[in-house]
Design a protein around this motif. Structure first.
Motif, PDB file in Angstrom:
ATOM      1  N   GLU A 155      -1.307 -23.274  42.532  1.00 14.23           N
ATOM      2  CA  GLU A 155      -2.227 -22.517  41.680  1.00 14.23           C
ATOM      3  C   GLU A 155      -1.858 -22.613  40.211  1.00 14.23           C
ATOM      4  O   GLU A 155      -2.687 -22.403  39.332  1.00 14.23           O
ATOM      5  N   LEU A 156      -0.576 -22.856  39.950  1.00 10.33           N
ATOM      6  CA  LEU A 156      -0.115 -22.833  38.574  1.00 10.33           C
ATOM      7  C   LEU A 156      -0.334 -24.197  37.919  1.00 10.33           C
ATOM      8  O   LEU A 156       0.589 -24.962  37.736  1.00 10.33           O
ATOM      9  N   HIS A 157      -1.555 -24.491  37.557  1.00 12.21           N
ATOM     10  CA  HIS A 157      -1.817 -25.783  36.934  1.00 12.21           C
ATOM     11  C   HIS A 157      -1.309 -25.775  35.491  1.00 12.21           C
ATOM     12  O   HIS A 157      -1.057 -24.729  34.901  1.00 12.21           O
ATOM     13  N   ASP A 158      -1.142 -26.988  34.951  1.00 12.06           N
ATOM     14  CA  ASP A 158      -0.531 -27.129  33.635  1.00 12.06           C
ATOM     15  C   ASP A 158      -1.255 -26.359  32.543  1.00 12.06           C
ATOM     16  O   ASP A 158      -0.646 -25.885  31.594  1.00 12.06           O
ATOM     17  N   GLY A 159      -2.580 -26.265  32.685  1.00 16.15           N
ATOM     18  CA  GLY A 159      -3.374 -25.613  31.646  1.00 16.15           C
ATOM     19  C   GLY A 159      -2.945 -24.177  31.375  1.00 16.15           C
ATOM     20  O   GLY A 159      -3.105 -23.674  30.265  1.00 16.15           O
TER      21      GLY A 159
END
Lengths: 339, 665
Positions: free
Chosen positions: A7-11
């Motif tokens: 869930e923790l995408h780079d964005g």
């Protein structure tokens, strides 16, 4: 507490700048003023709220009650003397005692051939008790409110002056109060009523002459506590005069205790008035007050219980509801009770 | 080290009229045997509630432990019955509260109060208990325990009272002592002694201490490990050195930066903007995000878990996530750039020619009764120049606040002379004078009338002096003042209780500014505020001084903040001014022994410095009649005899009035 790594995408790991802060609208506390807050607490207090409603009802009846039937408060009709209560609708319920029957079970309305209804019955002169009770309640309340208002004015003025100026002024004023408290108030009241003619004004005066002491002491205590608070000092450094300090800062912040004290003064004034009337120092006929009605009814309590019953019930109701309300106000006006 | 108490996912809530306040939200930590763990946080961070729940003292029915466990000796004490908790409390877990005056029973001799605990929890005879009591009193450093045991609390000084409280807490050899701000109510020098005592007791008895405080200086002084709490959570925990020298969470960094540095007189304090969130509506992500200039997007979305920095050091910030490495680096660079930018500004030197206020031999004696007179202020003389900030420091009861109040005319009868711009204030028109000199008060909660709106409070001075007759102009001025002190126009119609402490202090400043004074006497304006808010208010005061050319008399007991804000500092002791000098001169070259002992007692938020520092004992100083206030070097005044003055003037700076053993009391 591990969350899903996917869930923790780079964005998400970017500086948010102003945008995030704007999104995060800070939920502000619903702000309420002191009085609204107190009202909210009072409404939650069932006893106090019941008291408030009861007081409203009694006030309404004291104003409108005498006009709800056609009998005047001192219309005498000896043929209709000592009738028990009879209420349309309720007369069918035998155990309620509203059927017009006396304690022996004889229907006096039939025996005397009376048409119509006396809701609370009549007294020995044939006067309608319903009308007299509400007339009496009105006068009792009038005396009580007047006495409480005078107590309030004198007490607040005396107490705040005594505390505000302090020092020698306070010393002398407090000694005077102590002397007043030292004399049994009943003696002062009896003497005063003997000198003046018994009546609404003299009874009120008699009660006020010692009654304000309590209020003065409470206000003095509050003002003593407040007068060294920093907001009062701040006002002084701004150059505020005595009047501004008292009227703007000290007394408004004492309102809570003042209201509470007044709420307890009213029932005690009603009781004192009833007591004075009962021992014969009160209002003189034909004027009715709750005290004189009790006094009248007391003499024939065993034969005609309705004469005593209704007036004592009303006195009790007034006392109970004012005390309930006063108690509730004490809790709700005290900010420390806020959770 | 062995873990003695472990707290797991502790949640404590209070049910209020407005809803559920989540005071503690998932706190986890272990307390080890024989360590001092400090919990720091601002007011409302939940540190006190958390510590109370460890002793089962959360006020019921409003408060309740919602979830989590507190494991002590293998059992969860949140599940204990009231009776069981009672036998635990005092015997195995005991508490020291903030104010020794109120935690002791004034009608009971201290002997009885200490013995009470022993007799309740241990099966011992009275005689044994008495022996134990004397032993305890000696342990906590009360001299002549035998004679003083029978005395009542009021016969002890504040520091001694706190020692008695500590003795009570230790009465049953507890495993854990919870100290809830035990030194906040005490003066610096007494505070230093109590901190030493606590460290000493830990070494000797092996008791674990949970030390709750808001003061980072105290933490550096006393703690082995530190837990930083914010908005009901622990955001960072680690060894003291790790947290102070390698802080990870932005909040910890901010707190450390907001402390004024004793060595450096920089021009603006770093502040943390805003105020802590209301825990009635706890924020969704990182609670600190909205006050963090460099917050990440994810900070607003999700609460960060605890990341491991080292084996002993943990912090809850997304910056420690693997994916945030690049951003973290960028933030560091941005910060360095900002710092370079900020330090470029140069403050012009003060032109000290115009005397705004001259005080000559000011005396304020209060007659208690025929026999006793309290000499609150006993003959002080000083000049305050236009545009400067004069700091007045001293312990509680030294007369510094009284001095301020007398100058402004709150105590109408005084001895000596106060001259404003060369004119005796007694001969001036009072309404004129009150426009020239204004005051900012200490307690932001009692200094605003709770029944008035902010607009009315601010406009009070204008109303009194009838500066504005037109309602609209008055309102305009109020709005303008609100903006000056950093509040919004919309705040004008609200009531004081809707504001936080720092905001209220801003309102107090706006009220003082409304009459456009030249001199503002600030009576401990920041001592009731949290560290991050203190810096905001101090910066505001500095900004206003620059803009309006104000002169301040800044009264405080916080010596580090005084150095930061003041141009000159005066030290008061027992109603007399003992030393006056430029602030840098005073802090670097204190001459009076009292000043020196005061300076040596300041807790500094730097663990290394604290450890290597020598502390001077607090002593009583007696001044003889010949002692006068003399200028020993230009601009440096000292209360001393003529001989001493000449010695100082000759440059013999050390070696005079050095404390000898005989002088210690």
């Amino acid at each position: 507490m591990r969350m899903d790594e996917a869930e923790l995408h780079d964005g998400l790991f970017e500086l948010s700048g102003e945008e995030g802060r704007k999104k995060q609208v800070r939920a502000s506390v619903p702000t309420t003023s002191y009085w609204k807050d107190s009202w909210g607490r009072l409404r939650k207090n069932k006893g106090a709220f019941a008291g408030l409603i009861m007081i409203g009802l009694i006030l309404f009846l004291a104003v409108a009650g005498p006009y709800m039937n056609s009998h005047g408060f001192d219309d005498q009709n000896l043929e209709h003397a000592n009738l028990p209560p009879k209420v349309p609708g309720l007369e069918k319920i035998s155990w309620l005692g509203m059927s017009g029957a006396d304690i022996r079970g004889v229907d006096q309305y039939e025996a005397k051939g009376v048409e119509g209804y006396y809701w609370f019955g009549t007294d020995s002169l044939g006067r309608d008790i319903w009308t007299r009770i509400w007339e009496g309640t009105r006068i009792s309340l009038y005396i009580a409110f007047l006495a409480a208002a005078l107590d309030l004015v004198i007490g607040v003025a005396y107490g705040s002056i005594s505390a505000y100026y302090g020092g020698r002024v306070d010393n002398v004023m407090q000694r005077i109060i102590e002397v007043l408290i030292g004399i049994p108030s009943l003696i002062i009241v009896i003497l005063l009523i003997l000198v003046l003619q018994p009546g609404i004004v003299s009874i009120t005066l008699a009660m006020v002459i010692t009654g304000w002491v309590n209020m003065a002491r409470i206000v003095r205590g509050q003002v003593l506590k407040l007068k060294n608070q920093e907001f009062v000092l701040a006002s002084r450094t701004l150059g505020a005069g005595d009047g501004r300090l008292m009227g703007g800062h000290l007394i408004p912040n004492t309102l809570g205790p003042i209201i509470i004290t007044t709420m307890f003064t009213i029932p005690s004034a009603i009781f004192t008035e009833a007591f004075l009337s009962f021992i014969g120092l009160g209002l003189q006929p034909p004027i009715a007050s709750l005290g004189t009605l009790v006094n009248d009814g007391f003499k024939m309590m065993k034969i005609y219980p309705h004469l005593l019953m209704f007036s004592s019930i009303i006195i009790s109701l007034i006392m109970v509801s004012f005390n309930l309300l006063g108690d509730g106000l004490r809790d709700s006006l005290d900010p420390k009770m806020r959770k | 080290m062995e873990t003695i108490l472990s707290v797991n996912n502790l949640n404590v809530s209070f049910d209020t009229d407005a809803g559920e306040v989540q005071a503690v939200r998932g706190v986890e930590f272990d307390l080890r045997r024989g360590e001092i763990l400090a919990v720091v946080g601002e007011s409302g961070s939940g540190k006190s509630v958390m510590s109370k729940s460890l002793a089962g003292l959360v006020p019921k029915p409003a408060g309740r432990v919602k979830a989590g466990s507190i494991i002590y000796k293998g059992e969860d004490i949140t599940k204990f019955s009231k009776k069981r908790m009672r036998s635990l409390r005092g015997a195995e877990i005991s508490i020291i509260f903030q104010d020794p005056m109120t935690s002791l029973n004034p009608t009971m001799p201290v002997k009885k109060q200490i013995m009470e605990g022993i007799l309740t929890h241990q099966k011992v005879s009275r005689k044994e208990a008495e022996a134990k009591m004397l032993e305890l009193m000696e342990l906590v450093g009360i001299p002549d325990a035998h004679e003083r045991a029978g005395l009542y609390p009021h016969q002890f000084s504040g520091g001694m009272q706190q020692r008695v409280v500590i003795a009570m807490a230790l009465a049953c050899n507890p495993e854990i002592v919870i100290a809830d701000e035990p030194t906040t109510a005490l003066d610096v020098s007494v505070q230093a002694q109590i901190l030493d005592l606590i460290k000493d007791l830990r070494d000797r008895t092996g008791t674990s201490f949970l030390f709750i405080t808001h003061d980072l200086g105290v933490v550096a002084e006393v703690a082995d490990r530190v837990a930083v709490m914010y908005a009901g959570k622990i955001v960072e925990i680690g060894k003291t050195d790790e947290v102070f020298y390698n802080p990870q969470h932005p909040y910890t960094k901010g707190l450390l930066e907001a402390m004024p540095d004793l060595k450096l007189g920089s021009d603006e304090l770093k502040t943390i903007p805003g105020s802590p969130p209301n825990l009635l509506y706890p924020p969704k992500g990182d609670a600190f995000a909205e006050r963090n200039e460099h917050a990440l997007k994810i900070d607003f979305e999700q609460a960060p878990p605890m990341f491991k920095v080292s084996d002993t050091h943990f912090a809850a910030t997304w910056l420690l996530h693997d994916k945030a490495k690049k951003v973290a680096l960028r933030i560091e660079q941005m910060k360095i750039k900002e710092e370079l930018h900020a330090s470029a500004e140069e403050v012009p030197a003060l032109d000290r020619t115009e005397k705004l206020l001259e005080i000559r031999d000011l005396k304020q004696h209060f007659q208690i009764n025929k026999k006793h007179t309290v000499k609150a202020v006993d003959g002080i003389s000083l000049d305050v120049f236009k545009g400067e900030t004069f700091g007045l420091v001293g312990e509680s009861g030294c007369g510094k606040s009284t001095t301020g109040r007398t100058i402004i005319g709150l105590n109408p009868r005084y001895g000596g002379e106060v001259r404003y711009m060369g004119e005796d204030v007694r001969s001036m028109k009072q309404s004129e004078l009150k426009k020239k000199i204004q005051m900012v008060f200490q307690d932001p909660y009692s200094s605003l009338n709770p029944r008035w709106t902010v607009a009315d409070i601010i406009a009070e001075g204008m109303d009194i002096h009838r500066l504005y007759t037109d309602r609209r102009k008055r309102m305009e001025k109020v709005h303008q003042l609100l903006e000056t002190v950093g509040l919004a126009k919309e705040h004008a119609n609200r009531y004081p209780h809707e504001f936080s402490g720092g905001q209220r202090q801003r309102i107090g400043i706006a009220r003082a500014l409304a009459v456009e004074p030249d001199l503002i006497i600030a009576d401990e304006p920041i001592s009731a505020l949290d560290v991050s808010i203190q810096a905001q208010v101090v910066n505001l005061l500095k900004k206003l001084q620059k803009e309006k050319g104000l002169t301040y008399i800044f009264i405080a007991h916080d010596l580090s903040m005084v150095r930061y804000i003041s141009d000159r500092v005066g030290v008061m002791y027992k109603g007399r001014l003992v030393e006056v000098a430029d602030s840098d001169e005073l802090y670097e070259n204190p001459l009076h022994p009292y000043t020196r002992s005061l300076l040596s007692a300041i807790p500094v938020a730097d663990p290394h410095a604290t450890r290597s520092r020598e502390r001077m004992e607090k002593a009583e100083f007696v001044h003889s009649e010949e002692d006068r206030f003399r200028e020993v070097t230009p601009g440096h005044w000292l209360l001393c005899s003529e001989e001493e003055a000449s010695r100082h003037a000759a440059g013999n700076l050390a070696g005079d009035r050095v404390l000898t053993e005989g002088e210690l009391v």
